[in-house]
Design a protein around this motif. Structure first.
Motif, PDB file in Angstrom:
ATOM      1  N   TYR A  41     -21.597 -26.772  13.352  1.00 25.52           N
ATOM      2  CA  TYR A  41     -22.428 -27.685  12.563  1.00 25.52           C
ATOM      3  C   TYR A  41     -23.445 -26.955  11.695  1.00 25.52           C
ATOM      4  N   SER A  42     -23.475 -25.648  11.786  1.00 24.16           N
ATOM      5  CA  SER A  42     -24.407 -24.859  10.986  1.00 24.16           C
ATOM      6  C   SER A  42     -23.880 -24.742   9.553  1.00 24.16           C
ATOM      7  N   PRO A  43     -24.735 -24.983   8.568  1.00 21.05           N
ATOM      8  CA  PRO A  43     -24.290 -24.824   7.184  1.00 21.05           C
ATOM      9  C   PRO A  43     -24.263 -23.361   6.744  1.00 21.05           C
ATOM     10  N   TYR A  44     -24.615 -22.448   7.640  1.00 21.74           N
ATOM     11  CA  TYR A  44     -24.775 -21.040   7.262  1.00 21.74           C
ATOM     12  C   TYR A  44     -23.661 -20.109   7.705  1.00 21.74           C
ATOM     13  N   TRP A  45     -22.777 -20.543   8.597  1.00 22.07           N
ATOM     14  CA  TRP A  45     -21.844 -19.591   9.182  1.00 22.07           C
ATOM     15  C   TRP A  45     -20.948 -18.915   8.148  1.00 22.07           C
ATOM     16  N   LEU A  46     -20.482 -19.651   7.156  1.00 16.80           N
ATOM     17  CA  LEU A  46     -19.576 -19.055   6.180  1.00 16.80           C
ATOM     18  C   LEU A  46     -20.297 -18.009   5.325  1.00 16.80           C
ATOM     19  N   SER A  47     -21.481 -18.334   4.876  1.00 16.64           N
ATOM     20  CA  SER A  47     -22.215 -17.360   4.055  1.00 16.64           C
ATOM     21  C   SER A  47     -22.595 -16.127   4.874  1.00 16.64           C
ATOM     22  N   ARG A  48     -22.888 -16.307   6.159  1.00 24.16           N
ATOM     23  CA  ARG A  48     -23.213 -15.157   7.014  1.00 24.16           C
ATOM     24  C   ARG A  48     -21.997 -14.253   7.204  1.00 24.16           C
ATOM     25  N   LEU A  49     -20.821 -14.856   7.347  1.00 22.47           N
ATOM     26  CA  LEU A  49     -19.603 -14.048   7.485  1.00 22.47           C
ATOM     27  C   LEU A  49     -19.289 -13.312   6.187  1.00 22.47           C
ATOM     28  N   ARG A  50     -19.451 -13.984   5.073  1.00 22.80           N
ATOM     29  CA  ARG A  50     -19.178 -13.347   3.777  1.00 22.80           C
ATOM     30  C   ARG A  50     -20.130 -12.179   3.513  1.00 22.80           C
ATOM     31  N   ALA A  51     -21.362 -12.285   3.991  1.00 24.07           N
ATOM     32  CA  ALA A  51     -22.378 -11.254   3.726  1.00 24.07           C
ATOM     33  C   ALA A  51     -22.362 -10.115   4.739  1.00 24.07           C
ATOM     34  N   MET A  52     -21.488 -10.180   5.715  1.00 18.83           N
ATOM     35  CA  MET A  52     -21.459  -9.162   6.762  1.00 18.83           C
ATOM     36  C   MET A  52     -21.225  -7.777   6.161  1.00 18.83           C
ATOM     37  N   LYS A  53     -22.057  -6.821   6.559  1.00 11.09           N
ATOM     38  CA  LYS A  53     -21.995  -5.453   6.018  1.00 11.09           C
ATOM     39  C   LYS A  53     -20.813  -4.648   6.547  1.00 11.09           C
ATOM     40  N   ARG A  54     -20.476  -4.844   7.816  1.00 19.47           N
ATOM     41  CA  ARG A  54     -19.392  -4.068   8.427  1.00 19.47           C
ATOM     42  C   ARG A  54     -18.383  -4.991   9.123  1.00 19.47           C
ATOM     43  N   PRO A  55     -17.580  -5.719   8.374  1.00 17.78           N
ATOM     44  CA  PRO A  55     -16.630  -6.645   9.001  1.00 17.78           C
ATOM     45  C   PRO A  55     -15.578  -5.946   9.859  1.00 17.78           C
ATOM     46  N   GLU A  56     -15.371  -4.648   9.604  1.00 14.01           N
ATOM     47  CA  GLU A  56     -14.361  -3.896  10.368  1.00 14.01           C
ATOM     48  C   GLU A  56     -14.790  -3.632  11.805  1.00 14.01           C
ATOM     49  N   GLN A  57     -16.031  -3.954  12.155  1.00 11.44           N
ATOM     50  CA  GLN A  57     -16.464  -3.759  13.541  1.00 11.44           C
ATOM     51  C   GLN A  57     -15.807  -4.770  14.488  1.00 11.44           C
ATOM     52  N   PHE A  58     -15.161  -5.777  13.915  1.00 13.55           N
ATOM     53  CA  PHE A  58     -14.433  -6.766  14.709  1.00 13.55           C
ATOM     54  C   PHE A  58     -12.953  -6.685  14.364  1.00 13.55           C
ATOM     55  N   THR A  59     -12.110  -6.949  15.344  1.00 14.29           N
ATOM     56  CA  THR A  59     -10.667  -6.888  15.122  1.00 14.29           C
ATOM     57  C   THR A  59     -10.197  -8.105  14.325  1.00 14.29           C
ATOM     58  N   VAL A  60      -9.039  -7.980  13.733  1.00 11.70           N
ATOM     59  CA  VAL A  60      -8.445  -9.092  12.994  1.00 11.70           C
ATOM     60  C   VAL A  60      -8.220 -10.274  13.942  1.00 11.70           C
ATOM     61  N   GLU A  61      -7.838  -9.983  15.167  1.00 12.87           N
ATOM     62  CA  GLU A  61      -7.635 -11.055  16.148  1.00 12.87           C
ATOM     63  C   GLU A  61      -8.947 -11.801  16.425  1.00 12.87           C
ATOM     64  N   GLU A  62     -10.051 -11.066  16.544  1.00  8.28           N
ATOM     65  CA  GLU A  62     -11.355 -11.722  16.737  1.00  8.28           C
ATOM     66  C   GLU A  62     -11.692 -12.609  15.542  1.00  8.28           C
TER      67      GLU A  62
END
Length: 86
Positions: free
Chosen positions: A24-45
């Motif tokens: 229900y947070s309006p921020y989750w998508l923008s927070r994911l897009r702005a992530m500096k190091r997305p590779e710290q999580f696996t594709v499965e995650e």
């Protein structure tokens, strides 16, 4: 270093008390897009987190596909408005 799951990381970034509040947070998508190091999580995650948040199956094979998915996704509040239309 302490390993944090993607959804837990996002919960902290969105200041949600409960994990279930993320949907229900309006921020989750923008927070994911702005992530500096997305590779710290696996594709499965990423797939699991996006499936949980969107309620739709997500089957990305690479991090590049995840980033493309995020780029073409709508903001959660827009999705909710579209669902409410008759």
């Amino acid at each position: 270093m302490i390993k944090v799951e993607l959804l837990e990381y996002l919960q902290l970034k969105c200041n949600c008390e409960y994990l279930s509040d993320l949907k229900y947070s309006p921020y989750w998508l923008s927070r994911l897009r702005a992530m500096k190091r997305p590779e710290q999580f696996t594709v499965e995650e990423w797939n699991q987190a996006l499936e949980y948040l969107t309620g739709q199956p997500v089957r990305c094979q690479t991090l590049r596909e995840v980033q493309a998915y995020l780029a073409r996704s709508s903001e959660p509040e827009k999705q909710n408005r579209e669902k409410e239309k008759p």
